[in-house]
Write a protein that holds these residues in place. Structure first.
Motif, PDB file in Angstrom:
ATOM      1  N   LYS A  36      11.730 -35.912 -71.552  1.00 55.24           N
ATOM      2  CA  LYS A  36      10.082 -34.932 -71.728  1.00 55.24           C
ATOM      3  C   LYS A  36      10.520 -35.222 -73.351  1.00 55.24           C
ATOM      4  CE  LYS A  36      10.602 -33.042 -67.245  1.00 55.24           C
ATOM      5  NZ  LYS A  36      10.527 -34.097 -66.462  1.00 55.24           N
ATOM      6  N   LEU A  37      10.803 -35.155 -74.656  1.00 54.93           N
ATOM      7  CA  LEU A  37      10.340 -35.276 -75.630  1.00 54.93           C
ATOM      8  C   LEU A  37      10.539 -36.493 -76.518  1.00 54.93           C
ATOM      9  CD1 LEU A  37      11.695 -32.346 -74.785  1.00 54.93           C
ATOM     10  CD2 LEU A  37      12.419 -32.696 -77.438  1.00 54.93           C
ATOM     11  N   ASP A  38      11.430 -37.410 -75.416  1.00 57.12           N
ATOM     12  CA  ASP A  38      11.131 -39.369 -76.079  1.00 57.12           C
ATOM     13  C   ASP A  38       9.533 -39.473 -76.522  1.00 57.12           C
ATOM     14  OD1 ASP A  38      13.634 -39.719 -75.484  1.00 57.12           O
ATOM     15  OD2 ASP A  38      13.360 -40.809 -73.263  1.00 57.12           O
ATOM     16  N   GLY A  39       9.743 -40.374 -77.823  1.00 51.57           N
ATOM     17  CA  GLY A  39       8.583 -40.884 -78.208  1.00 51.57           C
ATOM     18  C   GLY A  39       7.904 -39.588 -79.394  1.00 51.57           C
ATOM     19  N   ASP A  42       8.468 -34.844 -84.846  1.00 53.42           N
ATOM     20  CA  ASP A  42       8.578 -33.460 -84.553  1.00 53.42           C
ATOM     21  C   ASP A  42       7.278 -32.059 -84.546  1.00 53.42           C
ATOM     22  OD1 ASP A  42      11.339 -31.753 -85.186  1.00 53.42           O
ATOM     23  OD2 ASP A  42      10.255 -30.726 -86.598  1.00 53.42           O
ATOM     24  N   GLU A  43       6.352 -32.657 -85.471  1.00 58.88           N
ATOM     25  CA  GLU A  43       5.070 -32.020 -85.567  1.00 58.88           C
ATOM     26  C   GLU A  43       4.354 -31.769 -84.393  1.00 58.88           C
ATOM     27  OE1 GLU A  43       0.482 -31.808 -87.085  1.00 58.88           O
ATOM     28  OE2 GLU A  43       1.923 -33.204 -87.986  1.00 58.88           O
ATOM     29  N   THR A  44       4.355 -32.621 -83.589  1.00 59.14           N
ATOM     30  CA  THR A  44       3.966 -32.402 -81.942  1.00 59.14           C
ATOM     31  C   THR A  44       4.778 -32.111 -81.058  1.00 59.14           C
ATOM     32  OG1 THR A  44       2.969 -34.704 -82.315  1.00 59.14           O
ATOM     33  CG2 THR A  44       3.387 -34.098 -80.209  1.00 59.14           C
ATOM     34  N   LEU A  45       6.728 -32.023 -81.405  1.00 59.74           N
ATOM     35  CA  LEU A  45       7.251 -31.215 -80.168  1.00 59.74           C
ATOM     36  C   LEU A  45       7.578 -29.717 -80.662  1.00 59.74           C
ATOM     37  CD1 LEU A  45      10.150 -33.424 -80.859  1.00 59.74           C
ATOM     38  CD2 LEU A  45       9.029 -33.561 -78.623  1.00 59.74           C
ATOM     39  N   ARG A  46       6.962 -29.296 -81.637  1.00 58.88           N
ATOM     40  CA  ARG A  46       6.888 -28.109 -81.795  1.00 58.88           C
ATOM     41  C   ARG A  46       5.382 -27.510 -81.777  1.00 58.88           C
ATOM     42  NH1 ARG A  46       8.069 -25.744 -86.253  1.00 58.88           N
ATOM     43  NH2 ARG A  46      10.231 -26.416 -86.832  1.00 58.88           N
ATOM     44  N   ARG A  47       4.241 -28.261 -81.713  1.00 56.25           N
ATOM     45  CA  ARG A  47       3.025 -27.828 -80.983  1.00 56.25           C
ATOM     46  C   ARG A  47       3.021 -26.676 -80.565  1.00 56.25           C
ATOM     47  NH1 ARG A  47      -1.194 -32.150 -80.009  1.00 56.25           N
ATOM     48  NH2 ARG A  47      -0.321 -32.577 -81.781  1.00 56.25           N
ATOM     49  N   PRO A  48       2.493 -25.676 -80.142  1.00 53.10           N
ATOM     50  CA  PRO A  48       1.785 -24.826 -79.576  1.00 53.10           C
ATOM     51  C   PRO A  48       0.947 -25.309 -78.648  1.00 53.10           C
ATOM     52  CG  PRO A  48       2.744 -23.884 -81.512  1.00 53.10           C
ATOM     53  CD  PRO A  48       2.021 -24.896 -82.053  1.00 53.10           C
ATOM     54  N   MET A  49       1.256 -25.522 -77.053  1.00 56.30           N
ATOM     55  CA  MET A  49       0.338 -25.618 -76.009  1.00 56.30           C
ATOM     56  C   MET A  49       0.212 -24.657 -74.640  1.00 56.30           C
ATOM     57  SD  MET A  49       0.738 -28.737 -77.112  1.00 56.30           S
ATOM     58  CE  MET A  49      -0.725 -29.363 -75.940  1.00 56.30           C
ATOM     59  N   THR A  50       0.069 -23.122 -75.016  1.00 55.34           N
ATOM     60  CA  THR A  50      -0.307 -22.347 -74.321  1.00 55.34           C
ATOM     61  C   THR A  50      -0.495 -21.426 -74.786  1.00 55.34           C
ATOM     62  OG1 THR A  50       1.939 -21.142 -73.924  1.00 55.34           O
ATOM     63  CG2 THR A  50       1.351 -23.114 -73.123  1.00 55.34           C
ATOM     64  N   ARG A 157       3.987 -31.919 -71.335  1.00 55.93           N
ATOM     65  CA  ARG A 157       4.645 -32.874 -71.805  1.00 55.93           C
ATOM     66  C   ARG A 157       2.605 -34.511 -71.777  1.00 55.93           C
ATOM     67  NH1 ARG A 157       7.448 -37.594 -74.359  1.00 55.93           N
ATOM     68  NH2 ARG A 157       5.953 -39.114 -74.732  1.00 55.93           N
ATOM     69  N   GLU A 158       2.022 -33.876 -70.625  1.00 56.32           N
ATOM     70  CA  GLU A 158       1.074 -34.845 -69.902  1.00 56.32           C
ATOM     71  C   GLU A 158      -0.180 -34.131 -71.002  1.00 56.32           C
ATOM     72  OE1 GLU A 158      -1.604 -35.690 -66.179  1.00 56.32           O
ATOM     73  OE2 GLU A 158       0.096 -34.591 -65.612  1.00 56.32           O
ATOM     74  N   SER A 159      -0.420 -32.835 -70.775  1.00 57.31           N
ATOM     75  CA  SER A 159      -1.541 -32.188 -72.156  1.00 57.31           C
ATOM     76  C   SER A 159      -1.413 -33.193 -73.493  1.00 57.31           C
ATOM     77  CB  SER A 159      -1.392 -30.723 -71.844  1.00 57.31           C
ATOM     78  OG  SER A 159      -1.245 -30.166 -70.640  1.00 57.31           O
ATOM     79  N   ILE A 160      -0.140 -33.600 -73.823  1.00 56.98           N
ATOM     80  CA  ILE A 160      -0.222 -34.191 -75.419  1.00 56.98           C
ATOM     81  C   ILE A 160      -0.608 -35.021 -75.304  1.00 56.98           C
ATOM     82  CG2 ILE A 160       1.498 -34.434 -76.747  1.00 56.98           C
ATOM     83  CD1 ILE A 160       3.665 -32.310 -76.316  1.00 56.98           C
ATOM     84  N   ASP A 161      -0.019 -36.332 -74.247  1.00 62.48           N
ATOM     85  CA  ASP A 161      -0.302 -37.860 -74.163  1.00 62.48           C
ATOM     86  C   ASP A 161      -0.630 -38.502 -73.028  1.00 62.48           C
ATOM     87  OD1 ASP A 161       2.127 -37.399 -73.102  1.00 62.48           O
ATOM     88  OD2 ASP A 161       2.803 -38.964 -75.110  1.00 62.48           O
TER      89      ASP A 161
END
Length: 166
Positions: A36-39, A42-50, A157-161
Motif C-alpha cells: 500500500k506504500l508503493d510509489g 517519504d513525505e507523502t508516507l509520513r503525512r498525517p491523514m486523520t 491511500r485512496e485519500s492520498i491519490d
C-alpha cells in the motif's frame, strides 16, 4: 524517491495446517501493508491523514512495535527495551524515514517468524498484565491487527491519490 515494497505478497495456501495457515495469513497481511506504500515518496508516507495524525508510516511503526511486544517480548521472553520511547507509536518522528521504519518492520517480522517457528501453538505465556495466552491466540491477534490496519491503509491511500486495490 518512490517507495517499493521489499516483500512479495504470496497468497496463503488453502489446504494447509493450522500453523501454516496462521503464519501465511500474517505474512500475506504484512506484505499487503507494505504494498500500500508503493510509489509514494517519504513525505507523502509520513503525512498525517486523520485528525489523530495517522499516516501510512505510522501504521508500519505501530505494527512493528506490536509484533515486537507480542512475539518477542511477551511470547519469546526477549529482554530488550520497547522499540519506541513513547506510547505514540502511530506518530512518525522527524528522523524516522520510510527506509528506517520499513527496514525495522521487516527485521522485526523476520525475528518474529523465527520465534513462532520454534514454538508450539499451545505454548502458554503470561502477559505483563497477568493474563495467560497461547501462541495460537497471539498469532490470531496479530493477523486480525494487521488486517484491520490494512483497512486503514486502504482508506489513507485512496485519500492520498485515489489508488485502490493494492
Amino acid at each position: 524517491m518512490a517507495f517499493t515494497s521489499p516483500l512479495e505478497r504470496v497468497v496463503p495456501g488453502r489446504l494447509v495446517g493450522e500453523r501454516d495457515a496462521l503464519a501465511q495469513q500474517l505474512d500475506f497481511h504484512r506484505a499487503t501493508l507494505l504494498t500500500k506504500l508503493d510509489g509514494l515518496d517519504d513525505e507523502t508516507l509520513r503525512r498525517p491523514m486523520t485528525a489523530s495524525g495517522l499516516s501510512l508510516l505510522g501504521l508500519v511503526k505501530h505494527l512493528a512495535a506490536t509484533e515486537h511486544g507480542w512475539f518477542l517480548k511477551i511470547y519469546g521472553g526477549v529482554a530488550e527495551p520497547d522499540l519506541f520511547e513513547t506510547d505514540e507509536e502511530f506518530r512518525v518522528e522527524p528522523g524516522e524515514t520510510a527506509d528506517v521504519l520499513v527496514g525495522q518492520y521487516v527485521r522485526i517480522s523476520e525475528r518474529c517468524r523465527a520465534v513462532v517457528a520454534a514454538g508450539e501453538l499451545d505454548d502458554v505465556v503470561t502477559t505483563p498484565w497477568g493474563a495467560e495466552v497461547n501462541l495460537r491466540a497471539i498469532l490470531i491477534h496479530l493477523v486480525q491487527e494487521t488486517a484491520r490496519h490494512n483497512g486503514h491503509a486502504d482508506i489513507i491511500r485512496e485519500s492520498i491519490d485515489g489508488a485502490t486495490g493494492h
